[in-house]
Design a protein around this motif. Structure first.
Motif, PDB file in Angstrom:
ATOM      1  N   THR A 185     -10.351 -28.050  -4.457  1.00 16.76           N
ATOM      2  CA  THR A 185      -9.126 -28.597  -5.062  1.00 16.76           C
ATOM      3  C   THR A 185      -8.054 -28.883  -4.033  1.00 16.76           C
ATOM      4  N   ARG A 219     -20.645 -37.632 -10.209  1.00 16.48           N
ATOM      5  CA  ARG A 219     -20.224 -36.223 -10.258  1.00 16.48           C
ATOM      6  C   ARG A 219     -19.241 -35.977 -11.396  1.00 16.48           C
ATOM      7  N   ASN A 220     -18.424 -36.972 -11.719  1.00 14.18           N
ATOM      8  CA  ASN A 220     -17.396 -36.804 -12.750  1.00 14.18           C
ATOM      9  C   ASN A 220     -17.902 -37.108 -14.150  1.00 14.18           C
ATOM     10  N   GLY A 255     -12.802 -32.312  -5.011  1.00 21.58           N
ATOM     11  CA  GLY A 255     -13.719 -32.326  -6.144  1.00 21.58           C
ATOM     12  C   GLY A 255     -15.143 -32.000  -5.739  1.00 21.58           C
ATOM     13  N   LEU A 276     -18.138 -29.604  -4.094  1.00 21.81           N
ATOM     14  CA  LEU A 276     -18.372 -28.165  -4.197  1.00 21.81           C
ATOM     15  C   LEU A 276     -18.263 -27.520  -2.823  1.00 21.81           C
ATOM     16  N   ARG A 325     -15.445 -25.992  -7.222  1.00 15.41           N
ATOM     17  CA  ARG A 325     -14.990 -27.312  -6.780  1.00 15.41           C
ATOM     18  C   ARG A 325     -13.831 -27.170  -5.804  1.00 15.41           C
ATOM     19  N   GLU A 333     -18.858 -40.124  -6.444  1.00 17.37           N
ATOM     20  CA  GLU A 333     -17.856 -39.461  -7.281  1.00 17.37           C
ATOM     21  C   GLU A 333     -17.991 -39.830  -8.751  1.00 17.37           C
ATOM     22  N   ASN A 360     -22.921 -32.682  -3.436  1.00 19.00           N
ATOM     23  CA  ASN A 360     -21.895 -33.379  -2.657  1.00 19.00           C
ATOM     24  C   ASN A 360     -22.352 -34.727  -2.112  1.00 19.00           C
ATOM     25  N   LEU A 387     -22.004 -25.851 -13.915  1.00 18.79           N
ATOM     26  CA  LEU A 387     -20.578 -26.162 -13.770  1.00 18.79           C
ATOM     27  C   LEU A 387     -19.900 -26.378 -15.118  1.00 18.79           C
TER      28      LEU A 387
END
Length: 453
Positions: free
Chosen positions: A380, A428-429, A396, A398, A378, A425, A421, A364
């Motif tokens: 959106t 993931r960020n 956000g 996938l 991702r 979060e 997933n 990614l």
């Protein structure tokens, strides 16, 4: 004698000079985007997992869409030893290397001699007229430049290269079209090899035709009835049901039983050795031995095959548990879960989850360069149809569709988002790879990831 390779013994001053020259050359190639995307060997931020992952994902997608897939594994006879110096110097000029630097490389390759020493007897000196020095720093980079234009000769199939390991792969709705496309490209590829004074080893090259499990049994009849084969001139390639490519045993039905059996054999041998040294080695040494000789076999290319059916991977799961008990010198009936936690070792399923997450992160964030991209997108929009029970907080994640066949779930385009997933979060960020790797390992260690099948 054909299996022996001469290694160049280089002085320390030579290695320093080569290192500086190789750094400058690599920076030039990278800065000007000269090396093709098909080459994964001897490149920064590259490894065998990328071409393997993209190849297997491509084949899973082909079969899931009702197509036939094919992959031809080409073996180049003594690739590094037979590179023509004049052709190499010409290609260096073609990629934009200044003439005076090309002359420097000419001096580097010229007037090298070799001899054989055995049982105290030295052979006569022989002038080296072809090839790049084996064991040198510059040799791999020069090889990459030499083979850089090979993929442009294939118009119908894709090519992936890891050093001199070449895989040609493609797909089509029917076998006749598939074989026709490959043979058209093989004419051009053969022309490239001949013009570059390289030889394809027909006996060591082979190919696999991929199909769903329902169609696998019918492939032989279809090929024989239409007399289909892959060939260069009059030389016909051997079709096989399994082949080993970059350490991964690939089967015609895209199952992993053969690869798992191979890994299990290696792991069991090492477990036997671990059991022998257990009485007199401290636990720290046993843990080091585990990581070096058992974990490494299990971990290799795990994102590709680790999601396979539980009944097929179960024997490997049991072997890993046995190994970790030996490391802790625990009773053979002791629960393995506390021992995994004690040594901060991930069990098989958690290891697959973590290795897959690390692969997805690098993909990614474009840390890996890509040849046949795996679609990882991702979400959106809060109205996406790809994620069930959509909520605003799911933006956000996938996106992934549902495969037609159950085996399609093992493709990285599905298994990658499936695991990703399930991360919080905040993880993931995360932008830093080392931090992501640490946080995701801790999360997986404390939580159970939902299995694919």
């Amino acid at each position: 004698m054909g299996n022996y390779r001469l290694i160049s013994l280089l002085s320390w001053i030579n290695k320093i000079f080569e290192s500086i020259l190789n750094t400058r050359l690599t920076n030039f190639l990278t800065g000007n985007a000269i090396l093709c995307k098909n080459q994964f060997g001897f490149r920064k931020n590259s490894n065998t997992l990328i071409p393997l992952g993209e190849l297997i994902n491509y084949l899973y997608a082909a079969v899931d869409n009702g197509n036939f897939g094919c992959c031809l594994f080409l073996d180049i006879a003594k690739a590094f030893d037979v590179l023509n110096h004049d052709i190499l110097l010409f290609k260096l000029e073609k990629v934009g290397i200044p003439k005076n630097i090309v002359n420097l490389f000419n001096s580097y390759l010229s007037n090298r001699f070799q001899y054989i020493a055995a049982n105290g007897i030295d052979s006569d000196l022989n002038l080296i007229k072809t090839g790049v020095p084996q064991g040198s720093i510059l040799g791999p980079t020069l090889f990459n430049i030499f083979v850089n234009d090979l993929p442009y000769y294939a118009k119908h199939c894709n090519i992936a290269m890891y050093a001199d390991d070449v895989a040609c792969f493609g797909r089509a709705k029917n076998l006749s079209e598939l074989f026709q496309n490959f043979n058209l490209d093989l004419e051009k590829i053969s022309l490239w090899y001949n013009s570059n004074h390289l030889v394809i080893n027909i006996d060591k090259s082979n190919y696999i035709v991929f199909a769903s499990r329902v169609m696998t049994g019918k492939v032989d009849c279809l090929i024989n009835s239409e007399n289909l084969n892959l060939k260069i001139n009059s030389d016909i390639f051997n079709r096989v049901s399994t082949a080993k490519y970059l350490g991964l045993t690939i089967s015609a039905d895209l199952g992993w039983e053969s690869h798992i059996d191979n890994v299990l054999t290696k792991v069991n041998i090492q477990i036997g050795m671990l059991n022998r040294i257990k009485p007199f080695a401290p636990k720290k040494i046993l843990l080091t031995y585990y990581y070096a000789n058992i974990h490494s076999h299990i971990f290799y290319a795990l994102p590709i095959w680790g999601a396979y059916y539980n009944n097929c991977t179960h024997s490997l799961v049991i072997a890993q548990k046995r190994a970790i008990r030996l490391v802790d010198k625990a009773d053979y009936l002791a629960s393995s879960d506390p021992i995994f936690i004690k040594y901060k070792v991930l069990n098989f399923y958690k290891l697959w989850s973590h290795s897959t997450l690390c692969f997805v992160f690098n993909y990614l964030n474009s840390i890996y360069h890509s040849n046949v991209p795996i679609k990882l997108c991702r979400n959106t929009s809060a109205n996406s149809n790809y994620i069930i029970d959509m909520r605003a907080r799911n933006v956000g994640l996938l996106m992934f569709g549902t495969p037609r066949l159950n085996s399609g779930k093992f493709a990285l385009a599905f298994s990658g988002p499936w695991v990703w997933n399930q991360l919080p979060e905040v993880i993931r960020n995360e932008a830093n790879y080392n931090t992501f790797k640490k946080l995701s390992k801790k999360f997986i260690g404390l939580n159970n990831i939902k299995k694919l099948v």
